[in-house]
Design a protein around this motif. Structure first.
Motif, PDB file in Angstrom:
ATOM      1  N   LEU A 184       0.852  -1.195   0.000  1.00  0.00           N
ATOM      2  CA  LEU A 184       0.000   0.000   0.000  1.00  0.00           C
ATOM      3  C   LEU A 184       0.885   1.242   0.000  1.00  0.00           C
ATOM      4  CD1 LEU A 184      -2.844  -0.887   2.543  1.00  0.00           C
ATOM      5  CD2 LEU A 184      -3.106  -0.486   0.094  1.00  0.00           C
ATOM      6  N   VAL A 185       0.487   2.241  -0.782  1.00  0.00           N
ATOM      7  CA  VAL A 185       1.230   3.495  -0.872  1.00  0.00           C
ATOM      8  C   VAL A 185       0.255   4.650  -0.719  1.00  0.00           C
ATOM      9  CG1 VAL A 185       3.076   2.512  -2.309  1.00  0.00           C
ATOM     10  CG2 VAL A 185       1.043   3.537  -3.403  1.00  0.00           C
ATOM     11  N   GLU A 186       0.824   5.837  -0.600  1.00  0.00           N
ATOM     12  CA  GLU A 186      -0.009   7.029  -0.479  1.00  0.00           C
ATOM     13  C   GLU A 186      -0.865   7.214  -1.730  1.00  0.00           C
ATOM     14  OE1 GLU A 186      -0.561   9.103   1.881  1.00  0.00           O
ATOM     15  OE2 GLU A 186       1.022   8.723   3.353  1.00  0.00           O
ATOM     16  N   THR A 187      -2.084   7.642  -1.521  1.00  0.00           N
ATOM     17  CA  THR A 187      -2.997   7.853  -2.643  1.00  0.00           C
ATOM     18  C   THR A 187      -2.706   9.148  -3.389  1.00  0.00           C
ATOM     19  OG1 THR A 187      -4.612   8.946  -1.200  1.00  0.00           O
ATOM     20  CG2 THR A 187      -4.805   6.545  -1.470  1.00  0.00           C
ATOM     21  N   GLY A 188      -2.044  10.068  -2.739  1.00  0.00           N
ATOM     22  CA  GLY A 188      -1.806  11.365  -3.357  1.00  0.00           C
ATOM     23  C   GLY A 188      -2.993  12.309  -3.250  1.00  0.00           C
ATOM     24  N   LEU A 189      -4.013  11.909  -2.559  1.00  0.00           N
ATOM     25  CA  LEU A 189      -5.186  12.765  -2.350  1.00  0.00           C
ATOM     26  C   LEU A 189      -4.965  13.640  -1.115  1.00  0.00           C
ATOM     27  CD1 LEU A 189      -7.958  10.098  -3.026  1.00  0.00           C
ATOM     28  CD2 LEU A 189      -7.022  11.784  -4.626  1.00  0.00           C
ATOM     29  N   GLU A 190      -5.276  14.885  -1.268  1.00  0.00           N
ATOM     30  CA  GLU A 190      -4.959  15.847  -0.216  1.00  0.00           C
ATOM     31  C   GLU A 190      -5.940  15.805   0.950  1.00  0.00           C
ATOM     32  OE1 GLU A 190      -4.844  19.600  -2.092  1.00  0.00           O
ATOM     33  OE2 GLU A 190      -3.046  19.153  -3.286  1.00  0.00           O
ATOM     34  N   PHE A 191      -7.042  15.162   0.821  1.00  0.00           N
ATOM     35  CA  PHE A 191      -8.038  15.123   1.902  1.00  0.00           C
ATOM     36  C   PHE A 191      -8.633  13.727   1.957  1.00  0.00           C
ATOM     37  CE2 PHE A 191     -10.107  16.255  -1.973  1.00  0.00           C
ATOM     38  CZ  PHE A 191     -11.341  15.635  -1.937  1.00  0.00           C
ATOM     39  N   GLY A 192      -9.440  13.489   2.926  1.00  0.00           N
ATOM     40  CA  GLY A 192     -10.044  12.182   3.134  1.00  0.00           C
ATOM     41  C   GLY A 192      -9.717  11.650   4.514  1.00  0.00           C
ATOM     42  N   THR A 193     -10.519  10.710   4.995  1.00  0.00           N
ATOM     43  CA  THR A 193     -10.332  10.088   6.304  1.00  0.00           C
ATOM     44  C   THR A 193      -9.519   8.813   6.147  1.00  0.00           C
ATOM     45  OG1 THR A 193     -12.459  10.964   7.044  1.00  0.00           O
ATOM     46  CG2 THR A 193     -11.522   9.151   8.315  1.00  0.00           C
ATOM     47  N   PRO A 194      -8.485   8.626   6.961  1.00  0.00           N
ATOM     48  CA  PRO A 194      -7.690   7.391   6.842  1.00  0.00           C
ATOM     49  C   PRO A 194      -8.544   6.146   7.062  1.00  0.00           C
ATOM     50  CG  PRO A 194      -6.554   9.011   8.190  1.00  0.00           C
ATOM     51  CD  PRO A 194      -7.938   9.536   7.974  1.00  0.00           C
ATOM     52  N   GLY A 195      -8.142   5.046   6.431  1.00  0.00           N
ATOM     53  CA  GLY A 195      -8.845   3.786   6.601  1.00  0.00           C
ATOM     54  C   GLY A 195      -8.661   3.208   7.997  1.00  0.00           C
ATOM     55  N   PHE A 196      -9.497   2.258   8.336  1.00  0.00           N
ATOM     56  CA  PHE A 196      -9.453   1.631   9.658  1.00  0.00           C
ATOM     57  C   PHE A 196      -8.238   0.716   9.770  1.00  0.00           C
ATOM     58  CE2 PHE A 196     -14.100   2.350   9.167  1.00  0.00           C
ATOM     59  CZ  PHE A 196     -14.274   3.208  10.244  1.00  0.00           C
ATOM     60  N   THR A 197      -7.550   0.803  10.881  1.00  0.00           N
ATOM     61  CA  THR A 197      -6.519  -0.181  11.207  1.00  0.00           C
ATOM     62  C   THR A 197      -7.047  -1.219  12.197  1.00  0.00           C
ATOM     63  OG1 THR A 197      -5.686   1.267  12.947  1.00  0.00           O
ATOM     64  CG2 THR A 197      -4.656   1.449  10.777  1.00  0.00           C
ATOM     65  N   ARG A 198      -8.142  -0.868  12.886  1.00  0.00           N
ATOM     66  CA  ARG A 198      -8.841  -1.809  13.765  1.00  0.00           C
ATOM     67  C   ARG A 198     -10.333  -1.563  13.609  1.00  0.00           C
ATOM     68  NH1 ARG A 198      -6.935  -2.306  19.827  1.00  0.00           N
ATOM     69  NH2 ARG A 198      -8.480  -3.987  19.588  1.00  0.00           N
ATOM     70  N   PHE A 199     -11.072  -2.648  13.630  1.00  0.00           N
ATOM     71  CA  PHE A 199     -12.526  -2.506  13.506  1.00  0.00           C
ATOM     72  C   PHE A 199     -13.198  -3.680  14.199  1.00  0.00           C
ATOM     73  CE2 PHE A 199     -16.594  -3.102  11.279  1.00  0.00           C
ATOM     74  CZ  PHE A 199     -17.150  -1.842  11.476  1.00  0.00           C
ATOM     75  N   ARG A 200     -13.942  -3.363  15.264  1.00  0.00           N
ATOM     76  CA  ARG A 200     -14.701  -4.357  16.024  1.00  0.00           C
ATOM     77  C   ARG A 200     -13.825  -5.534  16.466  1.00  0.00           C
ATOM     78  NH1 ARG A 200     -20.319  -6.068  13.627  1.00  0.00           N
ATOM     79  NH2 ARG A 200     -20.481  -6.721  15.825  1.00  0.00           N
ATOM     80  N   GLY A 201     -12.656  -5.207  16.956  1.00  0.00           N
ATOM     81  CA  GLY A 201     -11.755  -6.221  17.476  1.00  0.00           C
ATOM     82  C   GLY A 201     -10.875  -6.871  16.425  1.00  0.00           C
ATOM     83  N   ARG A 202     -11.075  -6.487  15.163  1.00  0.00           N
ATOM     84  CA  ARG A 202     -10.257  -7.059  14.098  1.00  0.00           C
ATOM     85  C   ARG A 202      -9.103  -6.100  13.794  1.00  0.00           C
ATOM     86  NH1 ARG A 202     -11.546 -10.876  10.058  1.00  0.00           N
ATOM     87  NH2 ARG A 202     -10.061 -10.850   8.325  1.00  0.00           N
ATOM     88  N   GLN A 203      -7.902  -6.646  13.764  1.00  0.00           N
ATOM     89  CA  GLN A 203      -6.711  -5.845  13.536  1.00  0.00           C
ATOM     90  C   GLN A 203      -6.316  -5.930  12.061  1.00  0.00           C
ATOM     91  OE1 GLN A 203      -5.055  -4.068  16.046  1.00  0.00           O
ATOM     92  NE2 GLN A 203      -3.878  -3.137  14.370  1.00  0.00           N
ATOM     93  N   PHE A 204      -6.151  -4.734  11.433  1.00  0.00           N
ATOM     94  CA  PHE A 204      -5.685  -4.670  10.056  1.00  0.00           C
ATOM     95  C   PHE A 204      -4.217  -4.208  10.019  1.00  0.00           C
ATOM     96  CE2 PHE A 204     -10.325  -3.647   9.504  1.00  0.00           C
ATOM     97  CZ  PHE A 204     -10.676  -4.855   8.942  1.00  0.00           C
ATOM     98  N   SER A 205      -3.647  -4.251   8.839  1.00  0.00           N
ATOM     99  CA  SER A 205      -2.268  -3.785   8.668  1.00  0.00           C
ATOM    100  C   SER A 205      -2.177  -2.299   8.993  1.00  0.00           C
ATOM    101  CB  SER A 205      -1.792  -4.045   7.240  1.00  0.00           C
ATOM    102  OG  SER A 205      -0.539  -3.435   7.016  1.00  0.00           O
TER     103      SER A 205
END
Length: 611
Positions: A558-579
């Motif tokens: 995964l690399v930077e999208t180059g978009l200047e705005f937006g909310t970062p994606g989830f790294t944790r969600f309902r007890g599930r750990q993401f990268s």
């Protein structure tokens, strides 16, 4: 010895035989003097003894005080007089028997019926009768005058009583008015009518009075509704109302009450420790909130729960409200045929109110237009295309370079494809693929209208593309999804999405993303980039799909999208750990960014060999 005379009148004429003469000559002279009508100031009776007139006679005389003795008749003097001894004895005997002696009438004369009386002559008796008749007439006239006087006195008393009653009523009314004035003054702080308001109401027209009354009624209803909010929160709906909520059958009044409860619950949850009811748990407040949200916004249980896991209570309501509102109209300038400045001027000349989108060099936001934006000469000539702001983000993240080979795996209806072609300036090659043949026709129409000449349209399964075509510098996968981010465009999503639908689309997205990664050449001098995007906000279609791709294809990062705005994606969600690299992805929400919900992730392929 004192002298005494009894003057007797009689209603009927007396016979001469009935006359009696006084035994005493002095008594006879006195009787003659009385009959002759002699006037004398000398007292005839002068005695210090008790009067012969008994108590009953005195009472009757007082009641008929208006009746007086006729002129010329002798009357008893007020002074006491002494009776002869023989008469005293007779009087004592008569005291034992009232009928033994004659009684005085109310006028002070003896009655003929009570005893016999004798006169000296018939002329004396006749004159006595005449005097009696005159006395009776005078007495009757005085009685009439007395009755009239009594009647006038009675009427005056009634009038005085009525006046007194009216004065009492007036006093009561004044007290009531004073009490009402005090109440109005005491209630003036609560919005009640004051004296000045009453005076001003008198100057209003009837229609103005009606309007003011209506405003007061509405204000009162609002106050009553506000007072019932807390009670509505504390009490759960009846079973029938719960069934109506589940079936989406609530009436307008119920919806109005539900909206009020939503705002009140949000206020309580925002400061739960201070505002909560000790008898109600937080989960009960949340359950009440979800029931009202489902009723007001018409979502099914699954989708509302899915969104409730993504947002807190405040954000959830904001998202639902924004999803019910249309997004701003945005068009993208086709730089193959014109510039944004020239296009904006041409539209302004046609009366269109537009403005540049600050974060994109070719986008214009349309506020209002006197003509249909999709039917202007500029549109038909291919100078612009109607395209949502969020759908421009994936191409911006892809950032194709001139001369590259780019694949658009799910291209219809062609907004992103033509955008890529414009950025390539008709150099290189764009392969636009879509599995739906009908949608491919609209794709080709837009390609021709916008003048994209380096595009090839295909109609194959996306998973088969790596076997047919490969070695692309860049691949864009705007994957088919549930559409939970574009509910404003398709409200049927609210009730049509369920767990099976989400699972199906998630599985397809995973397969397409793996195929997109395999179609890219990691040794591309300028590329080796894959952009994955969806118009969904569900983690099952976004972070979990990306996590799956990172697991199945360790040769990508995964690399930077180059978009200047937006909310970062989830790294944790309902007890599930993401990268941890998941924070490089971007989320876009309608209530935050005023555009359709979107998700964008950008990969770079580092090797063509899958470890």
């Amino acid at each position: 010895m004192g002298k005494y005379v009894f003057a007797v009148t009689r209603q009927q004429p007396l016979d001469e035989d009935d006359l009696w003469s006084a035994s005493d000559s002095e008594s006879a002279d006195a009787a003659a003097a009385t009959a002759a009508g002699d006037d004398s100031d000398e007292e005839i009776i002068d005695n210090d003894d008790e009067s012969v007139v008994d108590t009953d006679v005195e009472e009757d005389a007082e009641e008929d005080a208006a009746v007086v003795a006729p002129e010329g008749a002798a009357t008893f003097a007020d002074d006491d007089f002494d009776l002869p001894s023989e008469l005293e004895d007779e009087d004592d005997e008569a005291g034992d028997d009232d009928e033994a002696r004659p009684k005085a009438s109310a006028s002070g004369f003896l009655s003929a019926e009570d005893g016999e009386a004798e006169y000296d002559s018939p002329a004396q008796a006749v004159e006595s009768d005449s005097d009696s008749e005159a006395a009776e007439a005078e007495a009757a006239e005085e009685d009439s005058e007395q009755e009239d006087s009594e009647q006038e006195d009675s009427e005056q008393e009634d009038s005085e009583q009525e006046e007194a009653s009216e004065e009492e009523d007036s006093d009561d009314e004044e007290e009531e008015e004073q009490t009402a004035a005090k109440n109005m003054l005491s209630d003036s702080d609560d919005g009640s009518v004051t004296d000045s308001d009453a005076d001003s109401d008198a100057d209003l027209l009837p229609i103005e009075k009606d309007a003011k009354a209506l405003d007061e009624q509405i204000a009162q209803e609002e106050q009553e509704d506000a007072a019932d909010i807390q009670t509505n929160i504390a009490s759960f709906p009846a079973l029938q109302e719960q069934d109506d909520i589940a079936a989406g059958k609530l009436t307008g009044d119920s919806i109005f009450g539900a909206r009020d409860r939503i705002q009140e619950v949000l206020r309580i949850l925002n400061n739960f420790k201070t505002l909560r009811d000790p008898k109600i748990d937080r989960c009960d407040y949340v359950a009440r909130l979800h029931a009202d949200l489902k009723a007001v916004y018409n979502y099914n249980d699954f989708l509302l729960e899915l969104l409730a896991h993504l947002f807190n209570e405040q954000e959830l309501v904001a998202f639902l409200e924004a999803s019910d509102s249309p997004r701003p109209m945005v068009i993208r300038t086709n730089t193959l045929k014109t510039r944004r400045k020239d296009l904006a001027q041409a539209l302004v000349d046609r009366g269109v109110n537009c403005e540049n989108v600050p974060w994109n060099k070719v986008a214009l936001q349309i506020f209002d237009s006197p003509v249909p934006i999709g039917a202007t000469p500029e549109y038909l000539a291919g100078h612009y295309i109607l395209q949502g702001a969020s759908s421009m983000l994936p191409v911006m993240a892809l950032a194709p370079q001139e001369g590259e080979r780019v694949l658009d795996m799910a291209a219809a209806p062609g907004g992103k494809t033509t955008h890529i072609g414009a950025l390539l300036k008709n150099s290189g090659m764009v392969v636009a693929n879509d599995v739906n043949a009908a949608r491919c026709r609209s794709l080709m129409a837009n390609v021709h209208r916008l003048g994209v000449r380096n595009c090839v349209v295909t109609n194959v399964e996306g998973q088969a593309i790596p076997r047919m075509l490969g070695g692309f510098d860049r691949v864009l996968l705007d994957a088919p999804c549930s559409g939970t981010g574009v509910i404003s465009k398709d409200p049927t999503v609210k009730m049509s999405r369920d767990a099976i639908n989400i699972a199906h689309t998630s599985h397809m997205q995973r397969q397409l993303l793996l195929a997109a990664i395999d179609a890219v050449d990691a040794h591309s001098k300028t590329g080796g980039v894959i952009v994955y995007s969806t118009c969904s906000v569900a983690t099952e279609e976004n972070e979990r799909v990306v996590e799956y791709a990172l697991t199945m294809r360790p040769n990508v990062r995964l690399v930077e999208t180059g978009l200047e705005f937006g909310t970062p994606g989830f790294t944790r969600f309902r007890g599930r750990q993401f990268s941890d690299s998941m924070k490089l992805t971007r989320r876009f929400y309608p209530h935050v960014h005023n555009m359709d919900g979107f998700y964008v992730a950008k990969f770079r392929k580092v090797s063509n060999v899958v470890p």
